[in-house]
Design an enzyme around this catalytic site. Structure first.
Site, PDB file in Angstrom:
ATOM      1  N   CYS A  13       0.849  -1.187   0.000  1.00  0.00           N
ATOM      2  CA  CYS A  13       0.000   0.000   0.000  1.00  0.00           C
ATOM      3  C   CYS A  13       0.893   1.250   0.000  1.00  0.00           C
ATOM      4  O   CYS A  13       1.878   1.285   0.735  1.00  0.00           O
ATOM      5  CB  CYS A  13      -0.883  -0.029   1.241  1.00  0.00           C
ATOM      6  SG  CYS A  13      -2.092   1.283   1.317  1.00  0.00           S
ATOM      7  N   PRO A  14       0.612   2.211  -0.821  1.00  0.00           N
ATOM      8  CA  PRO A  14      -0.564   2.428  -1.668  1.00  0.00           C
ATOM      9  C   PRO A  14      -0.341   2.050  -3.138  1.00  0.00           C
ATOM     10  O   PRO A  14      -1.152   2.396  -3.991  1.00  0.00           O
ATOM     11  CB  PRO A  14      -0.793   3.926  -1.551  1.00  0.00           C
ATOM     12  CG  PRO A  14       0.614   4.482  -1.519  1.00  0.00           C
ATOM     13  CD  PRO A  14       1.412   3.451  -0.716  1.00  0.00           C
TER      14      PRO A  14
END
Length: 76
Positions: A13-14
């Site tokens: 993430c992200p």
């Protein structure tokens, strides 16, 4: 059968969400994108983004820590 495949496996993430956004921006409305990811946050982040966009989540699944999304590109 999706028009494009984005393999975001191994990305944290992200990055899976950002790569999904970039790929969708390069596509034409009506095309389908298949996204593969291993980051558990993707199961939350990608559908949440799609709910706020013109794109449509066609299917979502998870098998042994691998997440699969099929998305129809909307008007952008």
């Amino acid at each position: 059968m999706p028009d494009k495949l984005l393999d975001a496996s191994g990305l944290q993430c992200p990055m899976p969400l950002l790569k999904t956004k970039l790929e969708l921006n390069a596509m034409v409305a009506g095309q389908q994108l298949e996204v593969l990811a291993t980051d558990p946050g993707s199961a939350r982040d990608i559908p949440a983004y799609l709910a706020m966009s013109d794109h449509r989540l066609i299917s979502q699944s998870e098998t042994e820590g691998r997440y699969r999304f099929v998305i129809e590109c909307g008007q952008s």
